[in-house]
Design a protein around this motif. Structure first.
Motif, PDB file in Angstrom:
ATOM      1  N   LEU A  54     -14.535 -26.361  -3.328  1.00  0.00           N
ATOM      2  CA  LEU A  54     -15.936 -26.535  -2.986  1.00  0.00           C
ATOM      3  C   LEU A  54     -16.205 -27.649  -2.061  1.00  0.00           C
ATOM      4  N   GLN A  55     -14.920 -27.951  -1.393  1.00  0.00           N
ATOM      5  CA  GLN A  55     -15.025 -28.723  -0.022  1.00  0.00           C
ATOM      6  C   GLN A  55     -15.540 -28.174   1.029  1.00  0.00           C
ATOM      7  N   PRO A  56     -16.671 -28.584   1.748  1.00  0.00           N
ATOM      8  CA  PRO A  56     -17.069 -28.083   3.132  1.00  0.00           C
ATOM      9  C   PRO A  56     -15.869 -28.119   4.146  1.00  0.00           C
ATOM     10  N   PRO A  57     -15.961 -27.287   5.027  1.00  0.00           N
ATOM     11  CA  PRO A  57     -15.090 -27.245   6.336  1.00  0.00           C
ATOM     12  C   PRO A  57     -15.535 -28.747   7.080  1.00  0.00           C
ATOM     13  N   PRO A  58     -14.290 -29.280   7.431  1.00  0.00           N
ATOM     14  CA  PRO A  58     -14.429 -30.389   8.294  1.00  0.00           C
ATOM     15  C   PRO A  58     -15.309 -30.402   9.474  1.00  0.00           C
ATOM     16  N   LEU A  59     -15.843 -31.505   9.936  1.00  0.00           N
ATOM     17  CA  LEU A  59     -16.432 -31.288  11.099  1.00  0.00           C
ATOM     18  C   LEU A  59     -16.016 -32.569  12.060  1.00  0.00           C
ATOM     19  N   ALA A  60     -15.734 -32.234  13.283  1.00  0.00           N
ATOM     20  CA  ALA A  60     -15.144 -33.370  14.366  1.00  0.00           C
ATOM     21  C   ALA A  60     -16.363 -34.162  14.657  1.00  0.00           C
ATOM     22  N   PRO A  82     -27.336 -45.476  -1.792  1.00  0.00           N
ATOM     23  CA  PRO A  82     -26.871 -44.456  -2.642  1.00  0.00           C
ATOM     24  C   PRO A  82     -27.516 -43.097  -2.386  1.00  0.00           C
ATOM     25  N   ALA A  83     -28.736 -43.032  -2.069  1.00  0.00           N
ATOM     26  CA  ALA A  83     -29.298 -41.941  -1.783  1.00  0.00           C
ATOM     27  C   ALA A  83     -28.835 -40.889  -0.889  1.00  0.00           C
ATOM     28  N   ALA A  84     -27.831 -41.310   0.148  1.00  0.00           N
ATOM     29  CA  ALA A  84     -27.233 -40.797   1.274  1.00  0.00           C
ATOM     30  C   ALA A  84     -25.656 -40.645   1.207  1.00  0.00           C
ATOM     31  N   ALA A  85     -25.400 -40.553  -0.379  1.00  0.00           N
ATOM     32  CA  ALA A  85     -23.804 -41.199  -0.631  1.00  0.00           C
ATOM     33  C   ALA A  85     -23.229 -39.275  -0.206  1.00  0.00           C
ATOM     34  N   ASP A  86     -23.930 -38.373  -0.438  1.00  0.00           N
ATOM     35  CA  ASP A  86     -23.335 -37.157  -0.200  1.00  0.00           C
ATOM     36  C   ASP A  86     -23.754 -36.560   1.010  1.00  0.00           C
ATOM     37  N   SER A 124     -25.575 -26.697  -6.068  1.00  0.00           N
ATOM     38  CA  SER A 124     -25.946 -27.545  -7.036  1.00  0.00           C
ATOM     39  C   SER A 124     -25.904 -28.868  -6.670  1.00  0.00           C
ATOM     40  N   THR A 125     -25.911 -29.276  -5.292  1.00  0.00           N
ATOM     41  CA  THR A 125     -26.045 -30.591  -4.829  1.00  0.00           C
ATOM     42  C   THR A 125     -27.251 -30.646  -4.358  1.00  0.00           C
ATOM     43  N   GLN A 126     -28.029 -31.784  -4.455  1.00  0.00           N
ATOM     44  CA  GLN A 126     -29.135 -32.154  -3.462  1.00  0.00           C
ATOM     45  C   GLN A 126     -28.812 -32.380  -2.224  1.00  0.00           C
ATOM     46  N   SER A 150     -25.645 -15.306   2.312  1.00  0.00           N
ATOM     47  CA  SER A 150     -24.936 -16.265   2.827  1.00  0.00           C
ATOM     48  C   SER A 150     -23.795 -16.931   1.932  1.00  0.00           C
ATOM     49  N   GLY A 151     -24.035 -16.434   0.520  1.00  0.00           N
ATOM     50  CA  GLY A 151     -22.913 -16.671  -0.510  1.00  0.00           C
ATOM     51  C   GLY A 151     -23.538 -16.750  -1.706  1.00  0.00           C
ATOM     52  N   LYS A 152     -23.121 -17.414  -2.883  1.00  0.00           N
ATOM     53  CA  LYS A 152     -23.433 -17.616  -3.933  1.00  0.00           C
ATOM     54  C   LYS A 152     -23.589 -19.176  -4.133  1.00  0.00           C
ATOM     55  N   LEU A 153     -22.524 -19.873  -4.843  1.00  0.00           N
ATOM     56  CA  LEU A 153     -22.539 -21.122  -5.008  1.00  0.00           C
ATOM     57  C   LEU A 153     -22.640 -21.969  -3.628  1.00  0.00           C
ATOM     58  N   MET A 154     -21.531 -21.299  -2.791  1.00  0.00           N
ATOM     59  CA  MET A 154     -21.482 -21.921  -1.362  1.00  0.00           C
ATOM     60  C   MET A 154     -21.884 -20.983  -0.282  1.00  0.00           C
ATOM     61  N   ALA A 155     -22.430 -21.636   0.760  1.00  0.00           N
ATOM     62  CA  ALA A 155     -22.893 -20.652   1.578  1.00  0.00           C
ATOM     63  C   ALA A 155     -21.825 -20.600   2.632  1.00  0.00           C
ATOM     64  N   ARG A 156     -21.208 -19.388   2.856  1.00  0.00           N
ATOM     65  CA  ARG A 156     -20.056 -19.537   3.731  1.00  0.00           C
ATOM     66  C   ARG A 156     -20.518 -18.414   5.027  1.00  0.00           C
ATOM     67  N   ARG A 157     -21.722 -17.953   4.955  1.00  0.00           N
ATOM     68  CA  ARG A 157     -21.675 -16.806   6.076  1.00  0.00           C
ATOM     69  C   ARG A 157     -23.554 -17.253   6.713  1.00  0.00           C
ATOM     70  N   PHE A 158     -23.575 -17.010   7.821  1.00  0.00           N
ATOM     71  CA  PHE A 158     -24.974 -17.619   8.586  1.00  0.00           C
ATOM     72  C   PHE A 158     -25.173 -16.609   9.561  1.00  0.00           C
TER      73      PHE A 158
END
Length: 277
Positions: A54-60, A82-86, A124-126, A150-158
């Motif tokens: 469930l980890q998103p791809p890294p961004l440089a 904390p509101a921006a922890a994610d 499932s994440t805000q 784009s996907g189910k739980l995770m959006a993988r296509r745009f």
């Protein structure tokens, strides 16, 4: 390959995939496996197992930013608490850089406010934030749905294509409101030529949806899907639509984002001249 294309069922499958609106991350070979098996062709064995994460791809980090601006962006992120922890730092950096360049270019009018959604976090994440840059405060944090293509739980296509039912990454300018089939809605104008320029033709708007709220999430473990709109929870949509207002900067972010507005040097110059105004 030529013998493969002589089979009508396989040729039809190839045409359907090429016409698909979404940019699939699955190799086309996998899409043909079941059809090949039915037609009597040999089917190669499975390749190496791909990790299910469930980890998103890294961004440089972006290039061209002055040390001062990068430090200020990082400090502002910390001040959100904390509101921006994610909210991933690299996503936040892109939102701030894009806002500064768009304001300098006169593409967005709303001062000191940016909305950003990290569309590669699980639904499932805000994963949507509306931030007051000058006050260093999160005004709204919310769930947001992605397109069913784009996907189910995770959006993988745009995709930016009409009828793709995919979320389109990129920077948007919030436009006027209207009352439609989903109630109060706010139109969005895509600002990235190859990423989200069809937003108006696709009727991509901010609107409420029952499938985008916590009640749906409790029953299904994920949000439902839109046709590409960043759909909002019924409990929050009015507050979010009101908070962003008209003429604000909204970023739908992902690792495939390519935008002319992610210009670190131009953002540094804009911040030196005007700060977050």
């Amino acid at each position: 390959m030529l013998s493969f294309l002589r089979k009508p069922s396989l040729l039809l499958a190839l045409v359907l995939i090429l016409l698909s609106g979404c940019q699939s991350v699955e190799p086309p070979e996998q899409a043909f496996t079941a059809i090949r098996a039915k037609s009597g062709e040999s089917v190669p064995g499975p390749g190496p197992a791909q990790p299910d994460t469930l980890q998103p791809p890294p961004l440089a980090p972006l290039t061209g930013l002055s040390a001062d601006l990068r430090q200020r962006i990082q400090a502002l992120h910390r001040s959100l608490g904390p509101a921006a922890a994610d909210l991933r730092p690299a996503v936040w950096e892109r939102a701030c850089v894009g806002y500064l360049v768009l304001r300098q270019q006169g593409k967005v009018r709303r001062r000191g406010l940016v909305a950003v959604a990290d569309m590669e976090l699980p639904s499932s994440t805000q994963r949507l934030w509306v931030v007051d840059l000058k006050a260093g405060r999160v005004l709204q944090r919310s769930y947001v749905a992605h397109g069913r293509g784009s996907g189910k739980l995770m959006a993988r296509r745009f995709s930016n294509r009409i009828k793709s039912a995919c979320t389109a990454l990129g920077f948007y300018r919030t436009a006027d409101t209207y009352s439609g089939s989903h109630g109060l809605s706010r139109r969005l104008q895509g600002l990235d030529a190859r990423q989200n320029s069809n937003a108006q033709d696709r009727y991509i708007v901010l609107h409420a949806a029952d499938y985008a709220g916590p009640e749906y999430l409790r029953h299904h473990g994920r949000l439902g899907y839109s046709r590409g709109c960043p759909a909002l929870p019924p409990e929050q949509y009015r507050a979010i639509i009101g908070a962003v207002g008209e003429g604000a900067c909204l970023l739908l972010c992902g690792s495939a984002l390519e935008s002319r507005w992610l210009d670190g040097a131009a953002a540094s110059q804009a911040f030196t001249a005007r700060g977050w105004r």
